[in-house]
Write a protein that holds these residues in place. Structure first.
Motif, PDB file in Angstrom:
ATOM      1  N   GLN A  91       0.838  -1.184   0.000  1.00 23.32           N
ATOM      2  CA  GLN A  91       0.000   0.000   0.000  1.00 23.32           C
ATOM      3  C   GLN A  91       0.880   1.244   0.000  1.00 23.32           C
ATOM      4  O   GLN A  91       1.868   1.322   0.720  1.00 23.32           O
ATOM      5  CB  GLN A  91      -0.916   0.006   1.232  1.00 23.32           C
ATOM      6  CG  GLN A  91      -1.926  -1.134   1.243  1.00 23.32           C
ATOM      7  CD  GLN A  91      -2.948  -0.999   2.352  1.00 23.32           C
ATOM      8  OE1 GLN A  91      -3.301   0.107   2.743  1.00 23.32           O
ATOM      9  NE2 GLN A  91      -3.426  -2.127   2.864  1.00 23.32           N
ATOM     10  N   SER A  92       0.501   2.222  -0.797  1.00 23.05           N
ATOM     11  CA  SER A  92       1.239   3.481  -0.932  1.00 23.05           C
ATOM     12  C   SER A  92       2.721   3.227  -1.199  1.00 23.05           C
ATOM     13  O   SER A  92       3.600   3.654  -0.434  1.00 23.05           O
ATOM     14  CB  SER A  92       1.085   4.329   0.343  1.00 23.05           C
ATOM     15  OG  SER A  92      -0.269   4.599   0.605  1.00 23.05           O
ATOM     16  N   TYR A 117      11.643   2.590   1.757  1.00 20.96           N
ATOM     17  CA  TYR A 117      12.101   1.210   1.579  1.00 20.96           C
ATOM     18  C   TYR A 117      12.971   0.764   2.763  1.00 20.96           C
ATOM     19  O   TYR A 117      12.984  -0.434   3.105  1.00 20.96           O
ATOM     20  CB  TYR A 117      12.868   1.063   0.268  1.00 20.96           C
ATOM     21  CG  TYR A 117      11.970   0.736  -0.896  1.00 20.96           C
ATOM     22  CD1 TYR A 117      11.264  -0.470  -0.944  1.00 20.96           C
ATOM     23  CD2 TYR A 117      11.799   1.647  -1.942  1.00 20.96           C
ATOM     24  CE1 TYR A 117      10.418  -0.760  -2.002  1.00 20.96           C
ATOM     25  CE2 TYR A 117      10.957   1.350  -3.009  1.00 20.96           C
ATOM     26  CZ  TYR A 117      10.273   0.149  -3.031  1.00 20.96           C
ATOM     27  OH  TYR A 117       9.425  -0.146  -4.078  1.00 20.96           O
ATOM     28  N   THR A 118      13.681   1.686   3.375  1.00 22.31           N
ATOM     29  CA  THR A 118      14.457   1.339   4.571  1.00 22.31           C
ATOM     30  C   THR A 118      13.529   0.812   5.660  1.00 22.31           C
ATOM     31  O   THR A 118      13.858  -0.139   6.375  1.00 22.31           O
ATOM     32  CB  THR A 118      15.234   2.558   5.090  1.00 22.31           C
ATOM     33  OG1 THR A 118      16.160   2.987   4.078  1.00 22.31           O
ATOM     34  CG2 THR A 118      16.022   2.215   6.343  1.00 22.31           C
ATOM     35  N   VAL A 119      12.357   1.432   5.767  1.00 26.44           N
ATOM     36  CA  VAL A 119      11.360   0.983   6.749  1.00 26.44           C
ATOM     37  C   VAL A 119      10.772  -0.359   6.314  1.00 26.44           C
ATOM     38  O   VAL A 119      10.670  -1.301   7.114  1.00 26.44           O
ATOM     39  CB  VAL A 119      10.236   2.030   6.900  1.00 26.44           C
ATOM     40  CG1 VAL A 119       9.138   1.506   7.836  1.00 26.44           C
ATOM     41  CG2 VAL A 119      10.798   3.338   7.441  1.00 26.44           C
ATOM     42  N   LEU A 120      10.400  -0.491   5.048  1.00 24.61           N
ATOM     43  CA  LEU A 120       9.784  -1.722   4.552  1.00 24.61           C
ATOM     44  C   LEU A 120      10.730  -2.920   4.678  1.00 24.61           C
ATOM     45  O   LEU A 120      10.288  -4.059   4.870  1.00 24.61           O
ATOM     46  CB  LEU A 120       9.363  -1.543   3.100  1.00 24.61           C
ATOM     47  CG  LEU A 120       8.241  -0.529   2.838  1.00 24.61           C
ATOM     48  CD1 LEU A 120       8.043  -0.307   1.341  1.00 24.61           C
ATOM     49  CD2 LEU A 120       6.936  -1.000   3.475  1.00 24.61           C
ATOM     50  N   LEU A 121      12.022  -2.658   4.577  1.00 25.50           N
ATOM     51  CA  LEU A 121      12.991  -3.753   4.684  1.00 25.50           C
ATOM     52  C   LEU A 121      13.031  -4.360   6.090  1.00 25.50           C
ATOM     53  O   LEU A 121      13.535  -5.469   6.263  1.00 25.50           O
ATOM     54  CB  LEU A 121      14.381  -3.264   4.292  1.00 25.50           C
ATOM     55  CG  LEU A 121      14.626  -3.117   2.784  1.00 25.50           C
ATOM     56  CD1 LEU A 121      15.948  -2.404   2.524  1.00 25.50           C
ATOM     57  CD2 LEU A 121      14.623  -4.482   2.101  1.00 25.50           C
ATOM     58  N   ARG A 122      12.505  -3.656   7.065  1.00 29.90           N
ATOM     59  CA  ARG A 122      12.439  -4.236   8.414  1.00 29.90           C
ATOM     60  C   ARG A 122      11.561  -5.487   8.407  1.00 29.90           C
ATOM     61  O   ARG A 122      11.802  -6.430   9.170  1.00 29.90           O
ATOM     62  CB  ARG A 122      11.872  -3.220   9.409  1.00 29.90           C
ATOM     63  CG  ARG A 122      12.724  -1.977   9.637  1.00 29.90           C
ATOM     64  CD  ARG A 122      12.079  -1.112  10.693  1.00 29.90           C
ATOM     65  NE  ARG A 122      12.548   0.266  10.628  1.00 29.90           N
ATOM     66  CZ  ARG A 122      11.991   1.278  11.279  1.00 29.90           C
ATOM     67  NH1 ARG A 122      10.914   1.058  12.036  1.00 29.90           N
ATOM     68  NH2 ARG A 122      12.470   2.495  11.172  1.00 29.90           N
ATOM     69  N   HIS A 123      10.539  -5.467   7.559  1.00 36.46           N
ATOM     70  CA  HIS A 123       9.674  -6.649   7.445  1.00 36.46           C
ATOM     71  C   HIS A 123      10.472  -7.826   6.910  1.00 36.46           C
ATOM     72  O   HIS A 123      10.381  -8.947   7.434  1.00 36.46           O
ATOM     73  CB  HIS A 123       8.497  -6.341   6.505  1.00 36.46           C
ATOM     74  CG  HIS A 123       7.638  -7.534   6.206  1.00 36.46           C
ATOM     75  ND1 HIS A 123       6.664  -7.988   7.079  1.00 36.46           N
ATOM     76  CD2 HIS A 123       7.617  -8.373   5.133  1.00 36.46           C
ATOM     77  CE1 HIS A 123       6.074  -9.047   6.559  1.00 36.46           C
ATOM     78  NE2 HIS A 123       6.636  -9.308   5.375  1.00 36.46           N
ATOM     79  N   ALA A 124      11.275  -7.576   5.876  1.00 34.57           N
ATOM     80  CA  ALA A 124      12.089  -8.656   5.306  1.00 34.57           C
ATOM     81  C   ALA A 124      13.119  -9.155   6.316  1.00 34.57           C
ATOM     82  O   ALA A 124      13.391 -10.359   6.389  1.00 34.57           O
ATOM     83  CB  ALA A 124      12.796  -8.156   4.039  1.00 34.57           C
ATOM     84  N   GLN A 168       2.670   2.161  10.852  1.00 38.53           N
ATOM     85  CA  GLN A 168       1.514   1.913   9.990  1.00 38.53           C
ATOM     86  C   GLN A 168       1.943   1.194   8.719  1.00 38.53           C
ATOM     87  O   GLN A 168       1.269   0.255   8.257  1.00 38.53           O
ATOM     88  CB  GLN A 168       0.840   3.234   9.635  1.00 38.53           C
ATOM     89  CG  GLN A 168      -0.397   3.067   8.753  1.00 38.53           C
ATOM     90  CD  GLN A 168      -1.064   4.397   8.431  1.00 38.53           C
ATOM     91  OE1 GLN A 168      -0.623   5.447   8.885  1.00 38.53           O
ATOM     92  NE2 GLN A 168      -2.131   4.358   7.656  1.00 38.53           N
ATOM     93  N   MET A 169       3.071   1.604   8.134  1.00 43.17           N
ATOM     94  CA  MET A 169       3.581   0.945   6.936  1.00 43.17           C
ATOM     95  C   MET A 169       3.885  -0.518   7.201  1.00 43.17           C
ATOM     96  O   MET A 169       3.530  -1.390   6.404  1.00 43.17           O
ATOM     97  CB  MET A 169       4.846   1.658   6.454  1.00 43.17           C
ATOM     98  CG  MET A 169       4.614   3.009   5.819  1.00 43.17           C
ATOM     99  SD  MET A 169       6.189   3.807   5.372  1.00 43.17           S
ATOM    100  CE  MET A 169       6.877   2.583   4.253  1.00 43.17           C
ATOM    101  N   LEU A 173       1.872  -4.636   6.150  1.00 46.07           N
ATOM    102  CA  LEU A 173       2.516  -5.833   5.593  1.00 46.07           C
ATOM    103  C   LEU A 173       2.263  -7.077   6.438  1.00 46.07           C
ATOM    104  O   LEU A 173       2.556  -8.189   6.001  1.00 46.07           O
ATOM    105  CB  LEU A 173       4.035  -5.612   5.485  1.00 46.07           C
ATOM    106  CG  LEU A 173       4.515  -4.424   4.652  1.00 46.07           C
ATOM    107  CD1 LEU A 173       6.038  -4.394   4.617  1.00 46.07           C
ATOM    108  CD2 LEU A 173       3.965  -4.490   3.236  1.00 46.07           C
ATOM    109  N   GLU A 174       1.751  -6.886   7.626  1.00 47.66           N
ATOM    110  CA  GLU A 174       1.551  -8.003   8.542  1.00 47.66           C
ATOM    111  C   GLU A 174       0.441  -8.931   8.042  1.00 47.66           C
ATOM    112  O   GLU A 174      -0.537  -8.486   7.438  1.00 47.66           O
ATOM    113  CB  GLU A 174       1.197  -7.496   9.938  1.00 47.66           C
ATOM    114  CG  GLU A 174       2.418  -7.088  10.759  1.00 47.66           C
ATOM    115  CD  GLU A 174       3.394  -8.231  10.945  1.00 47.66           C
ATOM    116  OE1 GLU A 174       2.961  -9.381  11.203  1.00 47.66           O
ATOM    117  OE2 GLU A 174       4.603  -7.985  10.809  1.00 47.66           O
TER     118      GLU A 174
END
Length: 219
Positions: A91-92, A117-124, A168-169, A173-174
């Motif tokens: 999302q977004s 993407y630095t934040v999103l990579l925490r999920h990975a 929130q980002m 992904l959860e």
């Protein structure tokens, strides 16, 4: 001439690229010996001959690390297709650099996209704690983000994320399904790869256009 920060970032990146991938729990390798006086180091040989931002080796180094996830994905999910990862939406997603944007606006978007993407990579990282790809990717895009900021006329105008926005980002992904979590982690890496490739090409076009304009003004 390249700035001090530019030179430092390139030195760090080229040094990291020369090292083998880190195996979790393995001891660090000995540092490379200093280059004898009078000899040309590999770093000097690989240093780009231009100060154009799109010519920085950091783009290729970051993409090369991200592309390792393709092999990891194929090893874990041999029956799945990498192309199918696009089905796992973010999302977004970070916006790229459009052709009708000014160079400054393009750089602003690239920096903010790398921040997201630095934040999103925490999920990975959370889903694949034994893989070095997410952490190494964060390292390279951090260097790249710093390099781009250096070229900005107004770096203070780069959008920032609050801790609430970051959570929130990650919350978007959860998923309770483990398979879905893994697919989303690989999807983040895949989308980042295309963000980097497209961003470099868009920036290169703008830099070429600016160069032609500058040459015309000198005539």
């Amino acid at each position: 001439m390249p700035s001090t920060l530019n030179t430092y970032l390139l030195s760090c990146a080229l040094l990291m690229a020369a090292l083998p991938p880190r195996v979790p729990g393995a001891p660090l390798a000995d540092a490379p010996a200093e280059t004898p006086a009078g000899e040309t180091s590999g770093e000097e040989a690989e240093r780009p001959q231009t100060d154009l931002l799109s010519g920085s080796p950091l783009w290729s180094l970051a993409v090369a690390v991200v592309e390792r996830h393709d092999k990891e994905f194929e090893n874990e999910f041999p029956a799945q297709q990498v192309d199918h990862l696009d089905e796992y939406k973010i999302q977004s997603p970070p916006a790229g650099c459009r052709h009708n944007l000014s160079k400054e606006s393009c750089l602003q978007r690239l920096v903010f996209g790398l921040v997201k993407y630095t934040v999103l990579l925490r999920h990975a990282e959370a889903v694949y704690p034994s893989s070095s790809v997410p952490s190494e990717t964060k390292f390279y895009i951090s260097l790249l983000s710093s390099l781009i900021r250096e070229k900005l006329k107004h770096p203070e105008q780069v959008e920032v994320l609050s801790s609430i926005q970051e959570q929130q980002m990650l919350g978007e992904l959860e998923n309770h399904d483990t398979f879905h979590k893994k697919m989303t982690a690989h999807s983040v890496l895949q989308k980042l790869k295309y963000f980097l490739i497209d961003g470099k090409h868009a920036l290169a076009r703008k830099e070429r256009a600016n160069s032609r304009t500058a040459n015309y003004m000198l005539l």
